[in-house]
Design an enzyme around this catalytic site. Structure first.
Site: not given
Length: 276
Positions: A17-18, A21, A42, A60, A148, A152, A179
């Site tokens: 997921g680079a 964010g 992806r 993915d 969610y 986690k 957080g």
């Protein structure tokens, strides 16, 4: 291992997921410290603002079949940062089971499958680090975020339980809980709440509070530094948290009754506490 990023200490790092964010900032900081960095997306060909020193590769999280080609392209991995994931909110009653299953596929089964795939190589080389990037909602769950928070929590449990399992082979497992982060993730969150849902009014209250909290959250570079420092520490702790006054609230969690902690968490998100 050292965090200096010198040639002697250079690690091969895979950050999932680079493309945006926290993941983008984690990849950037590893590259700036001189490490060999691969970042997943992806659609790597569509990354519009590539980070210098980061090579983008396809993964993915929802499709475990993409893992073999990824590892064939990347080769041996010293540090795996399981960061990619999706956010979800809404009433449990209004959320289809298919949506819950899809969320677990992306946030839990994908990272676990990738971790399983890199462990043999790490074990054979006698070193490796895996970081699971979770959420403080795991430690402080709130209404309308149950699915969610559950994903986690699962990641954290995998990290804690596997830590001792792989330690004899020089592999470190770390859990990091951000957080509230100002990364715009709220704009990409899937929402499940019926138009005429009996939960709608309270959900809208929570959603408004969540937007305010996220707008005032810590920035991605600050959180990314926690992840990178933890991954490169010579003796990393099992758990790191940053944001939402983490030091104070985790102390409160240890000392206060569970009902009090749940009540404060609800109020933080705009909801009155109603004891069941």
């Amino acid at each position: 291992m050292s965090a200096t990023g010198s040639t002697a200490d250079r690690q091969t790092v895979l950050v999932t997921g680079a493309s945006s964010g926290i993941g983008a900032e984690v990849a950037r900081q590893f590259a700036e410290r001189g490490h060999t960095v691969f970042g997943t997306s992806r659609a790597p060909e569509k990354v519009t603002d590539p980070i210098p020193g980061v090579r983008y590769v396809r993964l993915d999280n929802a499709d475990q079949g993409t893992i073999p080609a990824l590892l064939a392209e990347v080769g041996d991995i010293d540090v795996l940062i399981n960061n990619a994931g999706e956010s979800q909110a809404g009433a449990l009653e209004d959320t289809p089971m298919s949506a819950i299953e899809d969320l677990f596929a992306v946030n839990v089964f994908g990272p676990v499958a990738l971790t399983k795939a890199v462990l043999p190589g790490m074990r054979e080389r006698g070193r490796g680090t895996v970081v699971m990037v979770g959420s403080m909602l795991s430690s402080f769950p709130v209404a309308f975020r149950s699915n969610y928070a559950a994903t986690k929590s699962a990641l954290k449990a995998f990290a804690f339980a596997t830590r001792r399992e792989v330690a004899p082979y020089g592999i470190r497992m770390i859990s990091v809980e951000p957080g509230t982060i100002a990364t715009g993730i709220g704009d990409r969150r899937s929402i499940h709440i019926g138009e005429d849902s009996p939960y709608r009014a309270e959900y809208e209250t929570l959603a408004a509070a969540t937007r305010r909290n996220e707008d005032a959250g810590i920035d991605a570079p600050t959180m990314a530094k926690v992840v990178v420092d933890a991954a490169l520490a010579s003796k990393p702790k099992p758990f790191y948290a940053k944001g939402n006054s983490a030091g104070i609230v985790f102390l409160l969690r240890r000392l206060a009754p569970r009902d009090a902690v749940l009540a404060l968490t609800a109020r933080k998100h705009g909801l009155p506490w109603i004891k069941a």
